[in-house]
Design an enzyme around this catalytic site. Structure first.
Site, short mmCIF file in Angstrom:
data_model
loop_
_atom_site.label_atom_id
_atom_site.label_comp_id
_atom_site.label_asym_id
_atom_site.label_seq_id
_atom_site.Cartn_x
_atom_site.Cartn_y
_atom_site.Cartn_z
N ALA B 43 -6.98 8.08 14.01
CA ALA B 43 -7.29 7.28 15.20
C ALA B 43 -5.99 6.67 15.72
O ALA B 43 -5.26 6.03 14.95
CB ALA B 43 -8.29 6.19 14.85
N GLY B 187 19.07 0.32 14.72
CA GLY B 187 17.67 0.48 14.35
C GLY B 187 17.29 -0.23 13.07
O GLY B 187 16.17 -0.07 12.57
N LYS B 205 5.52 -10.98 1.58
CA LYS B 205 5.62 -10.15 0.36
C LYS B 205 5.71 -11.02 -0.88
O LYS B 205 5.10 -10.71 -1.91
CB LYS B 205 6.83 -9.23 0.48
CG LYS B 205 6.70 -8.21 1.62
CD LYS B 205 8.04 -7.57 1.93
CE LYS B 205 7.95 -6.59 3.09
NZ LYS B 205 9.28 -6.21 3.60
#
Lengths: 436, 436
Positions: B43, B187, B205
């Site tokens: 999806a 990036g 985390k």
């Protein structure tokens, strides 16, 4: 729920650690496992000493078979070691329908195929996290944590004794024999250190990791094994000057034609994390096609670090012992009917780079002859270091680092160089890996 | 046996990686899992792009609910991210009896308790190895590999963006703003890097790891969170002179009075292995009472490293989905009825050492006043470095390293020092951990 009942075969260093950690952390472990785990029986030839360790908390017997025969015992922990009586008892425990936890790398590296097949047929688990790299959960990482990956290679510092010796040799500039004595005095090396210093212990562990990583049977007899006894302080120094450290590595690497399985002193770049693993610590680098490089570090031996792994296995077995055997993690990571017969390559077929040290006469033409021989065999040179000879010296050291090459032709080239009249001493050759 | 059918919600970077690795390594994975694992449905709002990625191999729909409603789908992989629609879909998938695999640390750190309880009640698994430290199997190590241990503390480099920035600041001597722009260009940092550079991602985390390590519910709102945006190149230099590196660490530590849960830039000894983790790599150190120090290192982000963790979870779920839920590893490592209500400590109650940098007037008596204030608050000094002032300079830097102390009194001492007329600029204070 009734606690899981564990029988220990052997209560030496690791057995004592296992008993103590299970006792100390019983509440923490029960909160995790959902069920108590208790050592209720201990077999040890030294019954008096065993009794003094466990007190009233477990029944002590001299005969391991009493433990195996006890229907109350769910899991047998084998901590005897070696291939002899340990093998017999593990096979008997399996036959009696007991799950087995063992720290015995020698046994599994040599007889693993037979043991795992017996366990499969009987529907029991044989767990062995403690057999490789002590407290580091490397078996679990390889078998479960990295199950998405095609493993490319593994390289590990998996013997604490030799890593301690190499660390001391480097930091203090001492020779092997001197450091070995020191290591024995400090308890880092055994009175008979042969299995450690000759690389046999590391090869047992590398054999087990190779099987799990590549889905092949354990094949200790195919491993190439070299220890650190011939390593000279001079080469550790030269390696350092060139930006390398020397470590005893257990290496398993997938090639198109088969699997490399080898233990030997290895030059690795000093900037790699694993090059900075010092003293008796262990570390394993695993390269997977999806995950890239991963590293696992910790204590590779000792009572409680090893007990940590033994008990993690006890928790795993406790969780899974009522589950359908088909749902369990296979002993060697791959389903027993899906093991591959990929061959282990002969050392002559291995691809690696080399460090060479030649003691040569300090005269014109020597380097040209040496490099000519390498060129004839298609071996290309990555770096060359010629020590300046001191005033009045008639000879000098030449250090050569090669690019990756096949070992067979390299051996031939070394033999030819050795035969040159201007090469004055046995050529030192060490393998070098970039681990990148 | 029929392959396990997986539905992906979201096929961005990690979803694409998961699809590709599952396809590429399908044979290897089937040999391990004993059963095929196939993505049969995807999806994604961008249906065209999704179709171009998966071709004919999976059915692509725009509506995630079609995946959840499909009775053929065994496992739903949520890779949408965030707390919003992702939460709704995860809860719906659980309600529909689907097992869920997710990489969504934000969702679990904030809503984990609700999600795990729903999964428990419905008898399904929610697996989340990919939520912490990408491809490193740290959840498995903590939850299973170290189950024998009372965990003492965890300290992790668990955000690659900030570790890349800190590595660049140190190696090139550049300021934060300059390196952030470079990281964005390469990036390594997102266009809106707030969650990374302000420490929020690391805190998500750390919250999850703390819960698993100590058997407490996830409590992100109690975490103390500081990022690296105020870090100055000068302090990285001074730290280096003193033998330390500065890393953004997620720390969870057990104290007698409660649990410390904090993310902040931290001085750590340069000789520690984790201090040498550079660039975008992640590493987590775990200290257990039996195993001692262990470390886990690898790529913390990226398509295939994260996919490695997602697929390891798929294999685990495949193995265990028919097993009695009581045999499964509990979501938070401890049985749901055995979680502790140990409090998370306020930052004022945290015990740690400090690095202080004071810009002071170069005149007699300054040091005596500063050290006097520290002594009044019972704070002892470990090391003191006074930079020699250059010719004609009227002020100088004083660097103080303290021993471990409680943060509350430290803050008071800093406020008093700051009020001295001879202290000429805002005092820089950073926490320091020996990690030993």
């Amino acid at each position: 729920m009734k606690p899981i009942q564990v029988g220990l075969l052997g209560i030496g260093t690791v057995g004592g650690g296992t008993f103590n950690v299970l006792t100390r952390n019983q509440e923490e472990i029960r909160r995790r496992a959902g069920r108590g785990i208790e050592v209720t029986m201990v077999a040890d030839l030294d019954v008096e000493r065993a009794r003094s360790l466990v007190g009233e908390r477990a029944r002590v017997v001299a005969d391991a078979r009493e433990v195996i025969a006890n229907p109350e015992i769910d899991i047998v922990v084998e901590l005897i070691g070696g291939y002899g009586v340990a093998k017999t008892l593990v096979m008997e425990a399996i036959a009696a329908g007991k799950h087995v936890v063992t720290a015995n790398k020698a046994l599994l590296a040599v007889h693993g195929t037979e043991i795992f097949e017996a366990a499969r047929a009987r529907g029991v688990m044989v767990a062995f996290e403690a057999a490789v790299a002590g407290g580091i959960p490397i078996i679990k990482a390889l078998r479960e944590g990295l199950s998405a990956n095609r493993i490319e290679w593994i390289a590990g510092i998996i013997n604490g004794t030799t890593n301690f010796i190499l660390s001391e040799m480097r930091s203090k500039g001492l020779d092997f024999d001197v450091v070995l004595k020191e290591a024995q005095r400090l308890g880092y090396a055994e009175a008979d250190p042969t299995f450690d210093i000759e690389g046999v212990d590391a090869a047992h562990k590398a054999t087990i990791m190779a099987a799990i990583a590549f889905g092949i049977p354990v094949q200790f007899d195919k491993a190439h094994v070299e220890g650190i006894t011939k390593l000279q302080a001079a080469d550790i120094r030269y390696a350092e000057q060139l930006g390398y450290r020397i470590k005893l590595l257990g290496i398993a690497r997938r090639r198109d034609s088969g699997i490399e399985l080898r233990v030997h002193p290895t030059l690795i770049p000093a900037k790699r994390l694993i090059a900075n693993v010092e003293g008796a610590m262990n570390a394993v680098v695993v390269q997977g096609d999806a995950v890239g490089t991963t590293l696992y570090y910790g204590k590779g031996a000792g009572a409680e670090p090893t007990a940590s792994a033994v008990i993690a296995d006890l928790v795993d077995v406790t969780r899974l012992h009522t589950a359908d055997p088909g749902n369990r993690v296979p002993h060697l990571a791959f389903q027993p009917d899906a093991l591959a017969n990929t061959p282990i390559l002969d050392i002559d077929q291995v691809r690696t780079a080399f460090y060479l040290r030649l003691q040569v006469a300090d005269e014109a033409g020597v380097l040209s002859r040496v490099t000519g021989i390498l060129a004839e065999h298609g071996i290309s040179i990555d770096a060359l270091l010629q020590r300046e000879s001191a005033e009045g010296e008639q000879n000098t050291d030449v250090i050569i680092l090669t690019h990756d090459t096949i070992e067979g032709p390299m051996r031939k080239a070394i033999a030819q160089m050795q035969a040159l009249p201007t090469v004055l001493a046995p050529i030192v050759s060490l393998r070098k890996e970039e681990l990148a």
